[in-house]
Design a protein around this motif. Structure first.
Motif, PDB file in Angstrom:
ATOM      1  N   UNK A 150       0.783  -1.226   0.000  1.00 13.86           N
ATOM      2  CA  UNK A 150       0.000   0.000   0.000  1.00 13.86           C
ATOM      3  C   UNK A 150       0.817   1.278   0.000  1.00 13.86           C
ATOM      4  N   UNK A 151       2.143   1.175   0.195  1.00 17.27           N
ATOM      5  CA  UNK A 151       2.981   2.371   0.193  1.00 17.27           C
ATOM      6  C   UNK A 151       2.945   3.030  -1.180  1.00 17.27           C
ATOM      7  N   UNK A 152       2.814   4.366  -1.179  1.00 19.81           N
ATOM      8  CA  UNK A 152       2.776   5.099  -2.432  1.00 19.81           C
ATOM      9  C   UNK A 152       1.391   5.240  -3.021  1.00 19.81           C
ATOM     10  N   UNK A 153       0.368   4.681  -2.353  1.00 18.42           N
ATOM     11  CA  UNK A 153      -1.019   4.800  -2.800  1.00 18.42           C
ATOM     12  C   UNK A 153      -1.802   5.663  -1.824  1.00 18.42           C
ATOM     13  N   UNK A 154      -2.767   6.419  -2.362  1.00 18.86           N
ATOM     14  CA  UNK A 154      -3.686   7.169  -1.505  1.00 18.86           C
ATOM     15  C   UNK A 154      -4.909   6.289  -1.284  1.00 18.86           C
ATOM     16  N   UNK A 155      -5.209   5.928  -0.035  1.00 20.99           N
ATOM     17  CA  UNK A 155      -6.270   4.945   0.230  1.00 20.99           C
ATOM     18  C   UNK A 155      -7.653   5.353  -0.242  1.00 20.99           C
ATOM     19  N   UNK A 156      -7.931   6.655  -0.288  1.00 16.87           N
ATOM     20  CA  UNK A 156      -9.266   7.105  -0.670  1.00 16.87           C
ATOM     21  C   UNK A 156      -9.454   7.187  -2.191  1.00 16.87           C
ATOM     22  N   UNK A 157      -8.369   7.151  -2.931  1.00 18.42           N
ATOM     23  CA  UNK A 157      -8.448   7.237  -4.388  1.00 18.42           C
ATOM     24  C   UNK A 157      -8.611   5.852  -5.003  1.00 18.42           C
ATOM     25  N   UNK A 158      -9.153   5.831  -6.197  1.00 20.79           N
ATOM     26  CA  UNK A 158      -9.346   4.549  -6.892  1.00 20.79           C
ATOM     27  C   UNK A 158      -8.024   4.022  -7.425  1.00 20.79           C
ATOM     28  N   UNK A 159      -8.053   2.769  -7.856  1.00 19.82           N
ATOM     29  CA  UNK A 159      -6.875   2.186  -8.480  1.00 19.82           C
ATOM     30  C   UNK A 159      -6.465   2.993  -9.698  1.00 19.82           C
ATOM     31  N   UNK A 160      -7.430   3.391 -10.511  1.00 19.07           N
ATOM     32  CA  UNK A 160      -7.156   4.196 -11.711  1.00 19.07           C
ATOM     33  C   UNK A 160      -6.431   5.494 -11.344  1.00 19.07           C
ATOM     34  N   UNK A 161      -6.983   6.200 -10.336  1.00 17.71           N
ATOM     35  CA  UNK A 161      -6.380   7.475  -9.924  1.00 17.71           C
ATOM     36  C   UNK A 161      -4.991   7.270  -9.330  1.00 17.71           C
ATOM     37  N   UNK A 162      -4.808   6.159  -8.623  1.00 18.68           N
ATOM     38  CA  UNK A 162      -3.511   5.895  -8.015  1.00 18.68           C
ATOM     39  C   UNK A 162      -2.440   5.532  -9.037  1.00 18.68           C
ATOM     40  N   UNK A 163      -2.835   4.978 -10.169  1.00 18.77           N
ATOM     41  CA  UNK A 163      -1.853   4.712 -11.227  1.00 18.77           C
ATOM     42  C   UNK A 163      -1.205   6.029 -11.652  1.00 18.77           C
TER      43      UNK A 163
END
Length: 211
Positions: free
Chosen positions: A90-103
């Motif tokens: 999960x490091x480097x990802x924003x938990x509230x954003x979608x997978x698409x947005x996190x890419x």
């Protein structure tokens, strides 16, 4: 640093102060924990190196220093090129954003333009095999889904150095094999440093092992 060297570590030491000092059998009180002590090595461009050792021997601490997450107490570490890392799920990802947005967020944090990420977007999704959940917030993802997406982003954007902590121990067997096969294609092209407890699994991929 020599242009043929991708990673250079010199006399690296990391000491953590203990919140609760520990008293040994001989009565000696320990105020700190030394996670790494005077570690030095060099890795050439295109080498794949495995790091092995028991729990608590400083493997993850080493990668966190190389990734710039924490600073050494003393010594130096230098990396040449663009670095990708998977050190914590999960490091480097924003938990509230979608997978698409996190890419796009993850790629841009690593210095890639929106145009570069868009060009690779379909390949990232296809490799991750989580297309049906790509618009869901990543806080709802399982560890395996986190890994699939994180590794797929790393695999399809153009990094020079990869730092991986036990990446082959998470996810299902089919996806681990997919990662294994991809790492094989990186031989002599990318520089890879990977922590593992599974020596038999990783040895065929590695040029050297560091204990």
């Amino acid at each position: 640093m020599n242009s043929e060297i991708a990673i250079k570590v010199e006399n690296l030491t990391k000491v953590y102060p203990l919140r609760h000092p520990q008293k040994g059998a001989d009565g000696t009180v320990t105020q700190e924990h030394c996670a790494l002590r005077d570690v030095s090595f060099e890795i050439k461009k295109g080498e794949s190196i495995g790091i092995i050792g028991p729990n608590g021997s400083g493997k993850s601490t080493l990668l966190k220093i190389l990734a710039g997450i924490t600073k050494p107490t003393s010594g130096k570490a230098a990396i040449r090129g663009k670095v990708a890392s998977i050190l914590d799920i999960g490091a480097g990802f924003h938990p509230e954003l979608s997978g698409r947005e996190n890419i796009f967020l993850n790629g841009q944090l690593h210095g890639f333009s929106k145009k570069e990420i868009t060009k690779k977007y379909d390949e990232i999704i296809a490799f991750s095999e989580i297309e049906q959940f790509i618009d869901e917030p990543v806080k709802n993802y399982s560890n395996g889904m986190y890994l699939r997406l994180a590794f797929s982003i790393m695999a399809h954007l153009d990094f020079d150095v990869y730092l991986l902590d036990e990446v082959l121990s998470v996810g299902d067997e089919a996806f681990r094999k997919k990662i294994f096969n991809l790492i094989q294609t990186w031989q002599s092209e990318k520089t890879l440093l990977i922590i593992t407890h599974d020596i038999e699994q990783i040895t065929p991929l590695m040029h050297r092992l560091l204990l």
